[in-house]
Design a protein around this motif. Structure first.
Motif, mmCIF file in Angstrom:
data_model
loop_
_atom_site.group_PDB
_atom_site.id
_atom_site.type_symbol
_atom_site.label_atom_id
_atom_site.label_comp_id
_atom_site.label_asym_id
_atom_site.label_seq_id
_atom_site.Cartn_x
_atom_site.Cartn_y
_atom_site.Cartn_z
ATOM 1 N N LEU A 242 0.108 -9.816 2.324
ATOM 2 C CA LEU A 242 0.085 -10.420 3.233
ATOM 3 C C LEU A 242 0.920 -11.136 3.602
ATOM 4 O O LEU A 242 1.339 -11.529 4.346
ATOM 5 C CB LEU A 242 -0.890 -10.059 4.420
ATOM 6 N N ARG A 243 1.849 -11.773 2.703
ATOM 7 C CA ARG A 243 2.512 -13.013 3.166
ATOM 8 C C ARG A 243 4.015 -12.058 3.873
ATOM 9 O O ARG A 243 5.249 -10.397 3.503
ATOM 10 C CB ARG A 243 3.402 -13.875 2.328
ATOM 11 N N GLY A 244 4.351 -12.557 5.220
ATOM 12 C CA GLY A 244 5.631 -11.988 6.058
ATOM 13 C C GLY A 244 5.381 -11.237 6.798
ATOM 14 O O GLY A 244 6.031 -10.517 6.987
ATOM 15 N N ASN A 245 4.567 -10.739 6.663
ATOM 16 C CA ASN A 245 3.715 -9.322 7.262
ATOM 17 C C ASN A 245 2.770 -9.413 9.130
ATOM 18 O O ASN A 245 2.590 -9.827 9.227
ATOM 19 C CB ASN A 245 2.724 -8.473 6.581
ATOM 20 N N GLY A 246 3.857 -9.045 9.551
ATOM 21 C CA GLY A 246 4.212 -9.176 11.076
ATOM 22 C C GLY A 246 3.080 -8.770 12.067
ATOM 23 O O GLY A 246 2.528 -8.734 12.984
ATOM 24 N N GLY A 247 2.520 -7.891 11.572
ATOM 25 C CA GLY A 247 1.727 -6.858 12.178
ATOM 26 C C GLY A 247 1.950 -5.228 12.702
ATOM 27 O O GLY A 247 2.342 -4.362 11.149
ATOM 28 N N GLY A 248 1.722 -4.337 13.612
ATOM 29 C CA GLY A 248 2.115 -3.510 13.498
ATOM 30 C C GLY A 248 0.704 -2.395 13.672
ATOM 31 O O GLY A 248 0.590 -2.717 15.045
ATOM 32 N N ILE A 249 0.443 -1.237 13.941
ATOM 33 C CA ILE A 249 -0.504 -0.101 14.569
ATOM 34 C C ILE A 249 -1.575 -1.580 13.879
ATOM 35 O O ILE A 249 -2.299 -1.269 12.771
ATOM 36 C CB ILE A 249 -0.424 0.996 14.164
ATOM 37 N N LEU A 250 -3.075 -1.117 14.517
ATOM 38 C CA LEU A 250 -3.912 -1.825 14.997
ATOM 39 C C LEU A 250 -4.809 -0.969 13.801
ATOM 40 O O LEU A 250 -5.616 -1.176 12.841
ATOM 41 C CB LEU A 250 -5.178 -2.117 15.794
ATOM 42 N N THR A 251 -5.004 0.089 14.098
ATOM 43 C CA THR A 251 -5.915 1.283 13.507
ATOM 44 C C THR A 251 -5.315 1.568 11.746
ATOM 45 O O THR A 251 -6.234 2.200 10.747
ATOM 46 C CB THR A 251 -5.472 2.875 14.154
ATOM 47 N N GLU A 252 -3.941 0.801 11.265
ATOM 48 C CA GLU A 252 -3.821 1.451 9.862
ATOM 49 C C GLU A 252 -4.686 0.600 9.553
ATOM 50 O O GLU A 252 -5.032 0.177 7.748
ATOM 51 C CB GLU A 252 -2.252 1.211 9.762
ATOM 52 N N ALA A 253 -4.281 -1.100 9.951
ATOM 53 C CA ALA A 253 -5.220 -1.914 9.227
ATOM 54 C C ALA A 253 -6.793 -1.849 8.732
ATOM 55 O O ALA A 253 -6.956 -2.332 7.703
ATOM 56 C CB ALA A 253 -4.730 -3.457 10.132
ATOM 57 N N VAL A 254 -7.200 -1.104 10.100
ATOM 58 C CA VAL A 254 -8.619 -0.941 10.424
ATOM 59 C C VAL A 254 -9.224 -0.241 9.399
ATOM 60 O O VAL A 254 -9.670 -0.169 8.323
ATOM 61 C CB VAL A 254 -9.600 -0.467 11.535
ATOM 62 N N ASP A 255 -8.167 1.099 9.497
ATOM 63 C CA ASP A 255 -8.747 2.245 7.801
ATOM 64 C C ASP A 255 -8.698 1.684 6.565
ATOM 65 O O ASP A 255 -9.347 1.714 6.062
ATOM 66 C CB ASP A 255 -8.095 3.181 8.110
ATOM 67 N N ILE A 256 -7.601 0.540 6.677
ATOM 68 C CA ILE A 256 -7.382 0.177 5.039
ATOM 69 C C ILE A 256 -8.476 -0.994 4.683
ATOM 70 O O ILE A 256 -9.183 -1.150 3.698
ATOM 71 C CB ILE A 256 -6.227 -1.279 5.127
ATOM 72 N N ALA A 257 -9.047 -2.295 6.281
ATOM 73 C CA ALA A 257 -9.809 -3.052 5.827
ATOM 74 C C ALA A 257 -11.498 -1.963 5.421
ATOM 75 O O ALA A 257 -12.877 -3.113 4.456
ATOM 76 C CB ALA A 257 -10.771 -3.689 7.133
ATOM 77 N N ASP A 258 -11.729 -0.769 6.377
ATOM 78 C CA ASP A 258 -12.458 0.323 5.534
ATOM 79 C C ASP A 258 -12.520 1.035 4.125
ATOM 80 O O ASP A 258 -13.795 0.645 3.333
ATOM 81 C CB ASP A 258 -12.662 1.476 6.739
#
Length: 535
Positions: A242-258
């Motif tokens: 995740l180096r250099g990853n400035g973020g974006g849509i929260l639910t996409e990150a949540v789905d990956i964490a799941d």
């Protein structure tokens, strides 16, 4: 005299007061998702007019000159700057391009181009895209787009982009120079993806690797495809970069964490003064809940990336390797305005499962300290010294197993890897600041295409390409014609630039996957990650 003084005060405060009322009357609608949302529609705020609203009405009705949209935007941005660093006004002219990045696609012809010597060169053609179907090739040079001459006509990136893009299924006629001949092609524009997965491949016989550059609407879908591809190759441990990853849509990150966490574990919650607590929990069986997991972060890992990292750290699910992350823990909602502009407004904060806020401190004085934070980290040695790479005055929290972690300014890694200061020498920066490198890589590829494309991947290229010195000599000769002397630089800088040239050749052939397959071959964080998954 007293009256003139009051008038001056009014003149000073008038733009800010006007901006405040303008923003308060902005349109609000539906929430897209997470921290990068969009809304539509108009909402008129109730209640009787405030003195500030009266000021705006008087200015609109009586002011000597017209109030322009530009001035409105400037005043809105001036007011938002007093709130927090991430609430912004987005002018209508910029909104489409900003939204494209979050949507993960745009309508176009599917080529990557660069301008050399006032000529637009095709340096990559999207496989299966509209341009490939029409017959365009790497090395083609645009002469005309429609009736517009673009070769030798002081063309700019913005202008050629506007000419090539257009509504889906619309046609564009292009005139191309290829091997000294003029050719014409009619291209049907189509949906062009903007990938959020830079690379997914195996680092060794048992370790998968996925690099995510942002969280757009397509990221989770891309991530699952990458993970399933690795599963077919029988991986048992994973490095998530995740180096250099400035973020974006929260639910996409949540789905990956799941996909990494089991049960109904809390992943993140958001809360603001006028926004009640909202929890995001696991809701499905994950595809990789048991294998060893390493997450790589650096000082540019921010927002939704920190949400994902914080959740995995709090549940002791992953080993975090790298340097303290950026520290953006504010949630934005995006609202469309009636004139085509948009307001991206901070409405809440992120909190990791243990309850820590990842937002670093900020003030409202506009002195630039927040924006200069990374430079200060570098100057204070935080990027190279593990002992200084800590959140000052950060509150202590406990992970599931009882390890101490800290809030108040980014995610602290479990394993610190210092920034390599050798890559920022003055000589290297001088070379990389010019277009000479990218021009050379493109020309070298075109001249040696058959030899270079005989390699099957960036990994194979990194291992078997043995013409490093020939590549360097060709570059030195090319650079000298561009008034750039490189033969006098240090041996260390030369080695770095040679590796950089090879990586850019990899990108030319295999896009970003090739770039990172080559860069990762000698990357210190990757080495630490492989050590961690073997323990």
């Amino acid at each position: 005299m007293h009256r003139n003084s009051n008038n001056k005060k009014i003149q000073v405060w008038l733009p800010l007061l006007f901006a405040l009322v303008m923003v308060l009357g902005m349109t609000l609608g539906y929430l897209l998702r997470g921290n990068s949302s969009q809304t539509r529609g108009i909402l008129m705020l109730p209640g009787k007019r405030s003195p500030l609203q009266e000021v705006v009405d008087l200015v609109n009705a009586k002011y000597v000159d017209p109030i322009t949209d530009t001035l409105n935007g400037d005043m809105a941005q001036a007011m938002l700057a007093k709130l927090d660093p991430h609430s912004v006004y987005i002018p209508a002219v910029d909104l489409s391009e900003i939204n494209e990045d979050l949507q993960g696609n745009f309508q176009g012809i599917g080529v990557e181009f660069q301008i050399f010597n006032d000529t637009v060169n095709v340096i990559n053609v999207l496989q299966g895209g509209p341009s490939e179907k029409a017959g365009l090739q790497v090395g083609d040079k645009f002469v005309k787009v429609g009736d517009s001459l673009v070769a030798g006509n002081k063309i700019t990136n913005a202008r050629i982009r506007n000419l090539l893009r257009g509504p889906g299924a619309s046609k564009v006629l292009v005139t191309i120079m290829r091997n000294g001949k003029l050719l014409q092609f009619t291209i049907n524009r189509g949906l062009i993806p903007i990938p959020s997965i830079d690379a997914s491949y195996k680092l060794d016989s048992s370790t998968g690797y996925i690099r995510i550059n942002k969280f757009s609407e397509t990221t989770y879908e891309e991530f699952m495809a990458s993970l399933e591809k690795l599963q077919k190759q029988n991986f048992s441990q994973l490095v998530l970069d995740l180096r250099g990853n400035g973020g974006g849509i929260l639910t996409e990150a949540v789905d990956i964490a799941d996909e990494f966490l089991d049960g109904n574990k809390l992943i993140v919650y958001t809360q603001g003064y006028k926004m009640p607590r909202q929890e995001y929990r696991c809701k499905r069986d994950g595809i990789f809940e048991k294998g060893k997991l390493v997450v790589l972060v650096d000082e540019n890992t921010a927002s939704a990336s920190e949400v994902l990292t914080g959740a995995l750290q709090d549940w002791d699910r992953a080993t975090i390797i790298g340097r303290r992350s950026f520290g953006k823990g504010l949630v934005q909602e995006q609202y469309d305005l009636s004139d085509g502009a948009a307001l991206r407004l901070t409405v809440a904060r992120y909190y990791t499962p243990s309850g820590r806020s990842i937002q670093k401190p900020y003030t409202h004085d506009g002195n630039g300290d927040y924006g200069n934070d990374l430079l200060k980290r570098y100057q204070h040695g935080e990027l190279v010294n593990a002992d200084s790479n800590k959140v000052q005055n950060g509150k202590a929290y406990q992970t599931k197993s009882g390890r101490t972690v800290y809030g108040g300014g980014g995610i602290m890694p479990d394993v610190f890897v210092p920034f390599d200061t050798s890559v920022v020498s003055a000589s290297v920066n001088k070379v990389l600041s010019r277009t000479t490198v990218s021009n050379f890589v493109y020309q070298y590829y075109v001249q040696n295409k058959n030899e270079l494309t005989a390699y099957h991947s960036g990994v194979e290229f990194a291992q078997k390409f043995n013409k490093d010195e020939d590549l360097w000599n060709a570059f030195a000769n090319f650079a000298s014609k561009d008034s750039l002397a490189v033969n006098s630089i240090s041996a260390k800088d030369k080695d770095f630039l040679k590796d950089h040239l090879k990586a850019l050749l990899g990108r030319q052939i295999w896009r970003n996957e090739g770039l990172y397959e080559i860069l990762n071959a000698d990357d210190e964080m990757i080495k630490k990650a492989l050590e961690a998954v073997k323990k």
